[in-house]
Design an enzyme around this catalytic site. Structure first.
Site, PDB file in Angstrom:
ATOM      1  N   GLU A 187       0.758  -1.186  -0.094  1.00  0.00           N
ATOM      2  CA  GLU A 187       0.038   0.111   0.050  1.00  0.00           C
ATOM      3  C   GLU A 187       0.757   1.510   0.018  1.00  0.00           C
ATOM      4  O   GLU A 187       0.677   2.032   0.925  1.00  0.00           O
ATOM      5  CB  GLU A 187      -0.999  -0.114   1.378  1.00  0.00           C
ATOM      6  CG  GLU A 187      -1.945  -1.282   1.269  1.00  0.00           C
ATOM      7  CD  GLU A 187      -2.945  -0.977   2.508  1.00  0.00           C
ATOM      8  OE1 GLU A 187      -2.833  -0.248   2.958  1.00  0.00           O
ATOM      9  OE2 GLU A 187      -3.791  -2.002   2.346  1.00  0.00           O
TER      10      GLU A 187
ATOM     11  N   GLU B 161      -6.436 -10.793  -1.114  1.00  0.00           N
ATOM     12  CA  GLU B 161      -7.226 -10.387   0.094  1.00  0.00           C
ATOM     13  C   GLU B 161      -8.633 -10.203  -0.165  1.00  0.00           C
ATOM     14  O   GLU B 161      -9.274  -9.368   0.193  1.00  0.00           O
ATOM     15  CB  GLU B 161      -6.586  -9.021   0.761  1.00  0.00           C
ATOM     16  CG  GLU B 161      -5.059  -9.157   1.249  1.00  0.00           C
ATOM     17  CD  GLU B 161      -4.930  -7.768   1.981  1.00  0.00           C
ATOM     18  OE1 GLU B 161      -5.457  -6.840   2.279  1.00  0.00           O
ATOM     19  OE2 GLU B 161      -3.576  -7.634   2.099  1.00  0.00           O
TER      20      GLU B 161
HETATM   21  C1  XIL Z   1      -6.333  -6.098   8.627  1.00  0.00           C
HETATM   22  C2  XIL Z   1      -6.788  -7.044   9.471  1.00  0.00           C
HETATM   23  O1  XIL Z   1      -7.459  -8.071   8.765  1.00  0.00           O
HETATM   24  C3  XIL Z   1      -7.118  -6.793  10.773  1.00  0.00           C
HETATM   25  O2  XIL Z   1      -7.356  -7.850  11.664  1.00  0.00           O
HETATM   26  C4  XIL Z   1      -6.379  -5.536  11.464  1.00  0.00           C
HETATM   27  O3  XIL Z   1      -7.240  -5.204  12.437  1.00  0.00           O
HETATM   28  C5  XIL Z   1      -6.103  -4.607  10.244  1.00  0.00           C
HETATM   29  O4  XIL Z   1      -5.669  -5.466   8.908  1.00  0.00           O
HETATM   30  N1  XIL Z   1      -5.116  -4.590   3.837  1.00  0.00           N
HETATM   31  C6  XIL Z   1      -4.193  -5.180   4.107  1.00  0.00           C
HETATM   32  C7  XIL Z   1      -4.161  -6.217   5.383  1.00  0.00           C
HETATM   33  O5  XIL Z   1      -3.098  -5.395   3.684  1.00  0.00           O
HETATM   34  O6  XIL Z   1      -2.846  -6.293   6.199  1.00  0.00           O
HETATM   35  C8  XIL Z   1      -5.380  -5.771   6.275  1.00  0.00           C
HETATM   36  O7  XIL Z   1      -5.756  -6.581   7.454  1.00  0.00           O
HETATM   37  C9  XIL Z   1      -6.557  -5.392   5.489  1.00  0.00           C
HETATM   38  C10 XIL Z   1      -6.333  -4.312   4.533  1.00  0.00           C
END
Ligand code: XIL
Length: 389
Positions: free
Chosen positions: A177, A290
């Site tokens: 990101e 994701e």
């Molecule tokens: C999220 C997790 O799922 C949560 O449990 C945590 O509180 C915050 O992060 N993009 C990403 C992930 O790359 O690491 C994130 O995961 C969601 C958004």
């Protein structure tokens, strides 16, 4: 920007081809109905992982290692998925809560579960502005950690963490990101790392990562980089940056598109396919890393969609993402960000939203599960044969 910004907080698959399917000749196919492999045949099952294995794809999920204590959760995880990502347990905040004091318990547990169940691991994530340890951000803010010390700490972090799991991680999200959601997009100058160390911190991290574990596939991971932003501005910026990195010999080997969708926004599966394809055209692997599709729900406990059409849009968008991955041979894994609504991060981060995963709050498969299963079945075996009467 059309899309609401969310709180930004090895070796090839090793899967046997299906004999007789991919190799069927055109002439044979025209002479008689093609004999299709039956997914229920001995040795194969209708699980996502087995269907995907037939076409050299891995289907994955983010995991909360603590949930492995729940037998029903562990069973779905083992049966349906062939690659796992710790949702949080490899992030710097978790692995080094106090400087020099490490907690590998969650990550260790997941890596050994994966090895016991023939699954691979996606490491997530080494360089990100979120979920950094307090000691690090506080030290930088109050000046007790200088920029050159920060660079050293990052190098150490990468070598320590990757060194611990060396040879056991298939893909690593090295950087996560870094691009803005604006049009035009670019590397965010206000990012924690970029503002202190400059944009060169990203290629440095990739070079260290490659030294630390030369066998791991090193990924750049981000959201809305496969057409989801409408303008495609973010994808354009990431694409140009990747070209530069590759020209400079930086060991970037893959691009992960997170795939966090929301039914209230438009989404083009064709655009996603094209964007994944052009990353692949650079010689990179691609992955959906994701995936989830959220929508408005009655409450965070039951997570029943408030719009009747959302129950159609939600699986449809999952299917579009899977089809995009299936259309691009360089797409080596399709990972969902948790498989059950009860465990999803969505209700906690997006007020009023939920229903974002493949299984409901009681761990029953939803239409989105069947959608992915059908997409994979068609990709693996061809459409079911019709008998003309
Ligand atoms: C999220 C997790 O799922 C949560 O449990 C945590 O509180 C915050 O992060 N993009 C990403 C992930 O790359 O690491 C994130 O995961 C969601 C958004």
């Amino acid at each position: 920007m059309r899309r609401r910004r969310f709180l930004a907080l090895g070796a090839a698959a090793g899967v046997a081809a299906v004999p007789g399917v991919a190799t069927a000749t055109a002439s044979a196919a025209t002479r008689s109905p093609r004999l299709l492999a039956d997914p229920s045949a001995a040795g194969a099952s209708d699980s996502l992982r087995d269907l995907a294995a037939r076409i050299g794809l891995r289907v994955g999920t983010a995991v909360i290692p603590f949930d492995l204590d729940t037998p029903a959760y562990a069973a779905v995880l083992a049966n349906q998925f062939s690659v796992v990502t710790p949702g949080n347990e490899m992030k710097w905040q978790v692995v080094e809560p106090a400087q020099g004091q490490f907690d590998w318990s969650g990550a260790d547990r997941l890596v050994s579960f994966a090895e016991q169940h023939g699954q691979r691991v996606r490491g997530h994530t080494l360089l990100w502005h979120n979920q950094l340890p307090d000691w690090l951000t506080t030290g930088v803010a109050n000046g007790t950690i200088s920029n050159s010390q920060l660079m050293d700490l990052l190098e150490q972090h990468i070598f320590t963490e990757m060194g611990r799991y060396r040879g056991r991680i298939w893909q690593w999200d090295v950087a996560n990101e870094f691009f803005t959601d604006s049009n035009p997009s670019g590397i965010n100058p206000n990012d924690f790392w970029v503002s202190h160390l400059g944009p060169d911190v990203i290629p440095r991290a990739f070079r260290w990562a490659h030294q630390a574990d030369p066998g791991a596939l090193l990924f750049y991971n981000d959201y809305n980089i496969a057409g989801e932003d409408g303008s495609n501005a973010k994808s354009d910026a990431v694409y140009q940056w990747l070209q530069q990195m590759l020209d400079q010999g930086v060991p970037v080997m893959g691009v992960g598109n997170q795939g966090h969708l929301d039914t209230q926004f438009g989404f083009s599966g064709e655009r996603m396919t094209q964007d994944l394809q052009r990353y692949a055209g650079l010689g990179l692997k691609v992955a959906i890393t994701e995936a989830d599709v959220r929508t408005f729900v009655n409450n965070a406990t039951a997570q029943v969609p408030t719009d009747n059409l959302a129950v159609f849009a939600q699986p449809y968008e999952f299917g579009q993402m899977m089809k995009a991955c299936l259309a691009v041979p360089a797409c080596i894994s399709f990972t969902v960000w948790g498989f059950g609504d009860a465990d999803s991060w969505i209700p906690g981060f997006f007020t009023g939203e939920g229903y974002a995963t493949l299984y409901d709050v009681n761990l029953n498969p939803k239409p989105a599960f069947s959608e992915l299963q059908q997409d994979l079945r068609l990709a693996a075996t061809g459409a079911p044969r019709r008998v003309h009467t």
